[in-house]
Design a protein around this motif. Structure first.
Motif, PDB file in Angstrom:
ATOM      1  N   MET A  42       1.473   4.506  -3.053  1.00  0.00           N
ATOM      2  CA  MET A  42       1.047   5.723  -2.836  1.00  0.00           C
ATOM      3  C   MET A  42       1.863   6.891  -4.457  1.00  0.00           C
ATOM      4  O   MET A  42       3.315   6.153  -4.521  1.00  0.00           O
ATOM      5  CB  MET A  42       1.536   6.109  -2.056  1.00  0.00           C
ATOM      6  CG  MET A  42       0.444   5.524  -0.929  1.00  0.00           C
ATOM      7  SD  MET A  42       1.089   6.551   1.184  1.00  0.00           S
ATOM      8  CE  MET A  42      -0.383   5.580   2.370  1.00  0.00           C
ATOM      9  N   ARG A  43       1.401   7.469  -4.094  1.00  0.00           N
ATOM     10  CA  ARG A  43       2.026   8.573  -5.400  1.00  0.00           C
ATOM     11  C   ARG A  43       2.985   9.827  -4.804  1.00  0.00           C
ATOM     12  O   ARG A  43       1.863   9.781  -3.613  1.00  0.00           O
ATOM     13  CB  ARG A  43       0.978   9.415  -6.122  1.00  0.00           C
ATOM     14  CG  ARG A  43       0.209   7.885  -7.223  1.00  0.00           C
ATOM     15  CD  ARG A  43       0.164   9.016  -8.662  1.00  0.00           C
ATOM     16  NE  ARG A  43       0.410   9.997  -9.241  1.00  0.00           N
ATOM     17  CZ  ARG A  43       0.787  11.059 -10.561  1.00  0.00           C
ATOM     18  NH1 ARG A  43      -0.568  11.119 -10.643  1.00  0.00           N
ATOM     19  NH2 ARG A  43       1.458  12.166 -10.448  1.00  0.00           N
ATOM     20  N   ARG A  44       2.823  10.569  -4.452  1.00  0.00           N
ATOM     21  CA  ARG A  44       4.334  10.969  -3.750  1.00  0.00           C
ATOM     22  C   ARG A  44       4.754  12.306  -4.489  1.00  0.00           C
ATOM     23  O   ARG A  44       5.397  12.330  -5.620  1.00  0.00           O
ATOM     24  CB  ARG A  44       5.299  10.522  -2.953  1.00  0.00           C
ATOM     25  CG  ARG A  44       5.406   9.620  -1.997  1.00  0.00           C
ATOM     26  CD  ARG A  44       6.254   8.898  -1.977  1.00  0.00           C
ATOM     27  NE  ARG A  44       5.654   7.358  -1.167  1.00  0.00           N
ATOM     28  CZ  ARG A  44       5.890   6.808  -0.093  1.00  0.00           C
ATOM     29  NH1 ARG A  44       6.411   7.405   0.812  1.00  0.00           N
ATOM     30  NH2 ARG A  44       5.793   5.896   0.598  1.00  0.00           N
ATOM     31  N   ASP A  68       7.770  14.994  -8.086  1.00  0.00           N
ATOM     32  CA  ASP A  68       7.037  13.922  -8.132  1.00  0.00           C
ATOM     33  C   ASP A  68       8.379  12.772  -8.266  1.00  0.00           C
ATOM     34  O   ASP A  68       8.895  12.430  -8.951  1.00  0.00           O
ATOM     35  CB  ASP A  68       6.417  13.496  -9.593  1.00  0.00           C
ATOM     36  CG  ASP A  68       5.472  11.768  -9.856  1.00  0.00           C
ATOM     37  OD1 ASP A  68       6.383  10.960  -9.512  1.00  0.00           O
ATOM     38  OD2 ASP A  68       4.064  12.274 -10.290  1.00  0.00           O
ATOM     39  N   TYR A  87      -2.521  13.609  -5.270  1.00  0.00           N
ATOM     40  CA  TYR A  87      -1.447  12.827  -4.588  1.00  0.00           C
ATOM     41  C   TYR A  87      -1.621  11.837  -3.757  1.00  0.00           C
ATOM     42  O   TYR A  87      -2.699  13.156  -2.898  1.00  0.00           O
ATOM     43  CB  TYR A  87       0.139  13.673  -4.578  1.00  0.00           C
ATOM     44  CG  TYR A  87       0.710  13.354  -5.697  1.00  0.00           C
ATOM     45  CD1 TYR A  87       2.250  13.358  -6.101  1.00  0.00           C
ATOM     46  CD2 TYR A  87       0.907  15.555  -6.423  1.00  0.00           C
ATOM     47  CE1 TYR A  87       2.510  13.346  -7.761  1.00  0.00           C
ATOM     48  CE2 TYR A  87       1.100  15.237  -7.725  1.00  0.00           C
ATOM     49  CZ  TYR A  87       2.152  14.137  -8.115  1.00  0.00           C
ATOM     50  OH  TYR A  87       2.609  14.805  -9.501  1.00  0.00           O
ATOM     51  N   ASP A  88      -1.249  11.467  -2.980  1.00  0.00           N
ATOM     52  CA  ASP A  88      -1.402  10.481  -2.073  1.00  0.00           C
ATOM     53  C   ASP A  88      -1.388  11.117  -0.633  1.00  0.00           C
ATOM     54  O   ASP A  88      -1.370  10.994   0.440  1.00  0.00           O
ATOM     55  CB  ASP A  88      -1.573   9.202  -1.754  1.00  0.00           C
ATOM     56  CG  ASP A  88      -2.524   8.117  -3.571  1.00  0.00           C
ATOM     57  OD1 ASP A  88      -3.677   8.635  -2.658  1.00  0.00           O
ATOM     58  OD2 ASP A  88      -1.857   7.772  -3.866  1.00  0.00           O
ATOM     59  N   LEU A  89       0.263  11.372  -0.720  1.00  0.00           N
ATOM     60  CA  LEU A  89       1.276  11.902  -0.045  1.00  0.00           C
ATOM     61  C   LEU A  89       2.116  13.269  -0.053  1.00  0.00           C
ATOM     62  O   LEU A  89       2.903  13.348  -1.711  1.00  0.00           O
ATOM     63  CB  LEU A  89       2.736  10.778   0.408  1.00  0.00           C
ATOM     64  CG  LEU A  89       3.893  10.944   1.289  1.00  0.00           C
ATOM     65  CD1 LEU A  89       3.700  10.086   1.985  1.00  0.00           C
ATOM     66  CD2 LEU A  89       4.390  11.605   1.564  1.00  0.00           C
ATOM     67  N   ASN A 132      -7.411  13.848   4.025  1.00  0.00           N
ATOM     68  CA  ASN A 132      -6.920  12.928   4.744  1.00  0.00           C
ATOM     69  C   ASN A 132      -5.993  11.810   3.680  1.00  0.00           C
ATOM     70  O   ASN A 132      -5.488  11.050   4.061  1.00  0.00           O
ATOM     71  CB  ASN A 132      -7.818  11.034   4.352  1.00  0.00           C
ATOM     72  CG  ASN A 132      -9.578  11.132   5.178  1.00  0.00           C
ATOM     73  OD1 ASN A 132      -9.249  12.349   6.247  1.00  0.00           O
ATOM     74  ND2 ASN A 132     -10.442  10.898   4.326  1.00  0.00           N
ATOM     75  N   ARG A 133      -5.212  12.687   3.127  1.00  0.00           N
ATOM     76  CA  ARG A 133      -3.972  12.724   2.512  1.00  0.00           C
ATOM     77  C   ARG A 133      -2.745  12.379   3.926  1.00  0.00           C
ATOM     78  O   ARG A 133      -2.858  13.300   4.670  1.00  0.00           O
ATOM     79  CB  ARG A 133      -2.560  13.706   1.654  1.00  0.00           C
ATOM     80  CG  ARG A 133      -3.933  14.095   0.961  1.00  0.00           C
ATOM     81  CD  ARG A 133      -3.839  15.153  -0.318  1.00  0.00           C
ATOM     82  NE  ARG A 133      -4.658  14.737  -1.995  1.00  0.00           N
ATOM     83  CZ  ARG A 133      -5.804  15.754  -1.944  1.00  0.00           C
ATOM     84  NH1 ARG A 133      -6.297  15.685  -1.002  1.00  0.00           N
ATOM     85  NH2 ARG A 133      -6.522  15.447  -3.148  1.00  0.00           N
ATOM     86  N   ARG A 134      -1.664  11.589   3.448  1.00  0.00           N
ATOM     87  CA  ARG A 134      -0.771  11.204   4.268  1.00  0.00           C
ATOM     88  C   ARG A 134       0.211  12.773   4.447  1.00  0.00           C
ATOM     89  O   ARG A 134       0.843  13.400   3.352  1.00  0.00           O
ATOM     90  CB  ARG A 134      -0.053  10.514   4.028  1.00  0.00           C
ATOM     91  CG  ARG A 134      -0.167   9.372   5.199  1.00  0.00           C
ATOM     92  CD  ARG A 134       0.375   7.739   4.787  1.00  0.00           C
ATOM     93  NE  ARG A 134      -0.321   6.908   5.397  1.00  0.00           N
ATOM     94  CZ  ARG A 134      -0.102   6.384   6.938  1.00  0.00           C
ATOM     95  NH1 ARG A 134       0.169   7.365   7.676  1.00  0.00           N
ATOM     96  NH2 ARG A 134      -0.974   5.334   7.266  1.00  0.00           N
ATOM     97  N   GLU A 177       0.539  -1.011  -0.083  1.00  0.00           N
ATOM     98  CA  GLU A 177       0.468   0.234   0.009  1.00  0.00           C
ATOM     99  C   GLU A 177       0.878   1.648   0.233  1.00  0.00           C
ATOM    100  O   GLU A 177       0.665   2.621  -0.907  1.00  0.00           O
ATOM    101  CB  GLU A 177      -0.870  -0.449   1.033  1.00  0.00           C
ATOM    102  CG  GLU A 177      -1.629   1.532   1.247  1.00  0.00           C
ATOM    103  CD  GLU A 177      -2.310   1.490   2.835  1.00  0.00           C
ATOM    104  OE1 GLU A 177      -3.192   2.149   2.906  1.00  0.00           O
ATOM    105  OE2 GLU A 177      -2.624   0.615   3.117  1.00  0.00           O
TER     106      GLU A 177
END
Length: 353
Positions: A102-104, A122, A146-148, A167-169, A98
């Motif tokens: 993640m897209r960071r 990116d 992006y997720d993070l 809710n993104r990290r 998981e």
């Protein structure tokens, strides 16, 4: 087994039940001098059933058996333990997968409090996008993919850019520790991001002079501003990747050479420890980049093979190169599993004369 025995038979009987501590043959001479052991007329050995030493030894055995039986009722079934271990590994692997998916993105802005230029990095694609002036609105829109999101003082920066992370990290790339005490007299070292980049990644000038950047901005020298900010963003990327690989960053100053835990890495992320474990279990070496931060265009151009060797206790391990020389893991900037098997490489390993 009843009746007197020959000394050799006693030694064999005791040794067979003492795998970790074999009984030497000379021990029989000692037994002959112990009053709990009788020596028969034909030279054989026989225990004295009424001797205190024998009674205490028997009681000790009885107590040990009772203890084992008592604990057996409360200890979990080995099969249950193994099932739980496998379940834990499956859940951990799922979390690792998981996090790996993640897209960071990293954000570098200047000036930080009121950005006039923003660089997005990116992480997976190693892509750089620079936005100046009115273009910054486009940068804010790109963040939604992006997720993070990671940056120095990330929450304040996102509020300044008017982006709601939801809710993104978030990853805080600022110094995890602000100061370091140097002596008892109270002298302290101020820890900066630049100092950590220098110590971890070997980049001598990680960030540009803010005064010069303001001059570029005021003079409309956009091309020079972009180049310098993108170089700064690459330094930020280097420290992010180092922390992600090690779980720490390296503080080096004078006599100091210490590691500081970083807040932007989750314990279930794939790091050097997990890579070494996979390398050993799968029988494949690692490819590592050692020394200073790798080049941007071809980060693996300085890659070398690293082989995992474990100590006898099977707990501690180390990495060695093709010549068997130990690799300083603190100097590793990048690491990944190689496609070549360990045995094939060992056969081809050059000899050192």
């Amino acid at each position: 087994m009843a009746g007197p025995l020959d000394p050799e038979d006693v030694i064999s009987f005791a040794s067979a039940r003492s795998e970790r501590h074999p009984v030497p043959a000379k021990r029989a001479n000692y037994w002959r001098r112990v009053s709990a052991v009788r020596v028969t007329e034909d030279g054989r050995l026989q225990l004295d059933p009424d001797h205190d030493a024998l009674r205490s030894a028997r009681q000790a055995v009885i107590d040990r058996i009772e203890t084992r039986r008592r604990w057996a009722t409360v200890q979990p079934d080995p099969a249950v333990i193994e099932a739980n271990r496998k379940r834990f590994e499956r859940e951990r692997d799922a979390r690792v997968k998981e996090f790996g998916g993640m897209r960071r993105v990293l954000i570098h802005a200047f000036p930080a409090r009121k950005p006039a230029a923003v660089v997005l990095v990116d992480v997976a694609e190693r892509g750089l996008d620079t936005f100046v002036g009115d273009e910054i609105e486009g940068a804010v829109k790109k963040l939604a993919a992006y997720d993070l999101i990671a940056a120095i003082d990330v929450r304040t920066l996102l509020r300044t850019l008017r982006f709601e992370p939801g809710n993104r990290r978030l990853g805080e790339l600022g110094p995890p520790q602000k100061t370091r005490s140097l002596n008892r007299s109270g002298r302290t070292l101020k820890i900066t991001t630049s100092l950590l980049v220098q110590g971890s990644c070997g980049i001598s000038r990680p960030f540009g002079d803010p005064k010069k950047l303001r001059e570029y901005l005021a003079g409309g020298e956009v091309a020079k501003l972009r180049r310098r900010l993108e170089a700064d963003a690459k330094s930020l990327y280097a420290i992010y990747q180092y922390g992600r690989l090690h779980g720490t960053v390296r503080l080096r100053w004078g006599f100091l050479d210490e590691h500081i835990l970083v807040p932007w890495v989750h314990r279930d992320e794939m790091n050097l420890y997990h890579l070494k474990d996979q390398s050993y279990r799968r029988g494949v070496p690692l490819e590592v980049v050692v020394g200073t931060a790798p080049g941007w265009a071809d980060p693996w151009s300085r890659a070398q093979l690293a082989h995992v060797e474990k100590e006898q206790d099977d707990w501690r391990s180390r990495l060695v190169d093709d010549y068997g020389l130990v690799i300083d893991e603190r100097e590793i900037q990048l690491a990944r599993l190689s496609g070549r098997r360990r045995d094939a490489i060992t056969r081809a390993r050059p000899s050192v004369t």
